[in-house]
Design a protein around this motif. Structure first.
Motif, PDB file in Angstrom:
ATOM      1  N   ARG A  35      48.923  20.432  12.234  1.00  0.00           N
ATOM      2  CA  ARG A  35      47.769  20.942  12.983  1.00  0.00           C
ATOM      3  C   ARG A  35      46.646  19.912  13.009  1.00  0.00           C
ATOM      4  N   SER A  36      46.377  19.260  11.895  1.00  0.00           N
ATOM      5  CA  SER A  36      45.327  18.243  11.844  1.00  0.00           C
ATOM      6  C   SER A  36      45.623  17.104  12.815  1.00  0.00           C
ATOM      7  N   LEU A  38      47.673  17.102  15.465  1.00  0.00           N
ATOM      8  CA  LEU A  38      47.600  17.579  16.844  1.00  0.00           C
ATOM      9  C   LEU A  38      46.161  17.753  17.297  1.00  0.00           C
ATOM     10  N   HIS A  39      45.324  18.275  16.393  1.00  0.00           N
ATOM     11  CA  HIS A  39      43.911  18.493  16.710  1.00  0.00           C
ATOM     12  C   HIS A  39      43.244  17.170  17.090  1.00  0.00           C
ATOM     13  N   ALA A  42      44.524  15.732  20.354  1.00  0.00           N
ATOM     14  CA  ALA A  42      44.185  16.562  21.505  1.00  0.00           C
ATOM     15  C   ALA A  42      42.740  16.423  21.962  1.00  0.00           C
ATOM     16  N   ALA A 132      49.421  17.517  23.081  1.00  0.00           N
ATOM     17  CA  ALA A 132      48.858  17.826  21.759  1.00  0.00           C
ATOM     18  C   ALA A 132      47.903  19.003  21.845  1.00  0.00           C
ATOM     19  N   ARG A 133      47.133  19.062  22.907  1.00  0.00           N
ATOM     20  CA  ARG A 133      46.198  20.180  23.091  1.00  0.00           C
ATOM     21  C   ARG A 133      46.948  21.509  23.216  1.00  0.00           C
ATOM     22  N   HIS A 136      48.291  22.316  19.778  1.00  0.00           N
ATOM     23  CA  HIS A 136      47.183  22.633  18.869  1.00  0.00           C
ATOM     24  C   HIS A 136      46.628  24.033  19.141  1.00  0.00           C
ATOM     25  N   ALA A 140      46.775  26.992  16.410  1.00  0.00           N
ATOM     26  CA  ALA A 140      45.489  27.539  15.951  1.00  0.00           C
ATOM     27  C   ALA A 140      45.422  29.033  16.220  1.00  0.00           C
ATOM     28  N   PRO A 147      40.426  26.882  18.142  1.00  0.00           N
ATOM     29  CA  PRO A 147      40.939  25.542  18.410  1.00  0.00           C
ATOM     30  C   PRO A 147      39.866  24.542  18.824  1.00  0.00           C
ATOM     31  N   PRO A 151      37.703  18.483  14.547  1.00  0.00           N
ATOM     32  CA  PRO A 151      38.731  18.221  13.534  1.00  0.00           C
ATOM     33  C   PRO A 151      38.115  17.990  12.144  1.00  0.00           C
TER      34      PRO A 151
END
Length: 163
Positions: A35-36, A38-39, A42, A132-133, A136, A140, A147, A151
């Motif tokens: 998640r980190s 991708l965040h 994104a 990625a968005r 993410h 999220a 989302p 980050p």
């Protein structure tokens, strides 16, 4: 690796992760790292303000790529393998796979140690940001998180993922 060899990996194996060391990186830490990454991948504003500016507390694009693929082995197999552990369903896994493939394509073209600008200026980078968005936002939402918050820094991520 033989059982008698010294290793930082503990010997206990998970039956849900096909024999991979559970204690090496538990599912919740894998998810937090994915998640980190991708965040960060994104968020174009974040990339300009933190990565291009060289803010060390966020690492760089290579750090994000390694959190996304190296620590999870998603460069070796599909995220579908982790449905029910790291990912909630096939929809999450498919979105993560798409983001992984997009970013790996660029990493292989520009080189793993390329400067941040080489990634961000690559003609395929908008596809990475978009994929990625999507991943993410889905992850999220699955975790009940907003989302659109900025980050987290790597030190904050490390604190959240300590054993």
């Amino acid at each position: 690796m033989q059982g008698s060899e010294k290793s930082s990996r503990r010997g206990r194996r998970s039956t849900t992760m096909d024999g991979m060391p559970l204690n090496d990186m538990p599912w919740w830490r894998w998810r937090a790292n994915v998640r980190s990454a991708l965040h960060m991948l994104a968020d174009e504003a974040f990339q300009r303000e933190c990565w291009l500016a060289g803010r060390e507390e966020y690492g760089d694009v290579t750090d994000a790529v390694y959190r996304l693929v190296e620590d999870t082995w998603l460069d070796n197999w599909s995220a579908e393998k982790y449905v029910g552990t790291v990912f909630r369903d096939s929809g999450e896994a498919a979105l993560v796979d798409t983001a992984v493939l997009r970013v790996l394509r660029i990493m292989h073209q520009v080189g793993a140690d390329a400067p941040v600008s080489a990634y961000l200026e690559h003609h395929g980078w908008p596809e990475v940001v978009r994929a990625a968005r999507e991943a993410h936002v889905r992850l999220a939402a699955g975790d009940g998180d907003d989302p659109d918050v900025p980050p987290r820094s790597l030190p904050v991520l490390a604190m959240l993922t300590k054993f």
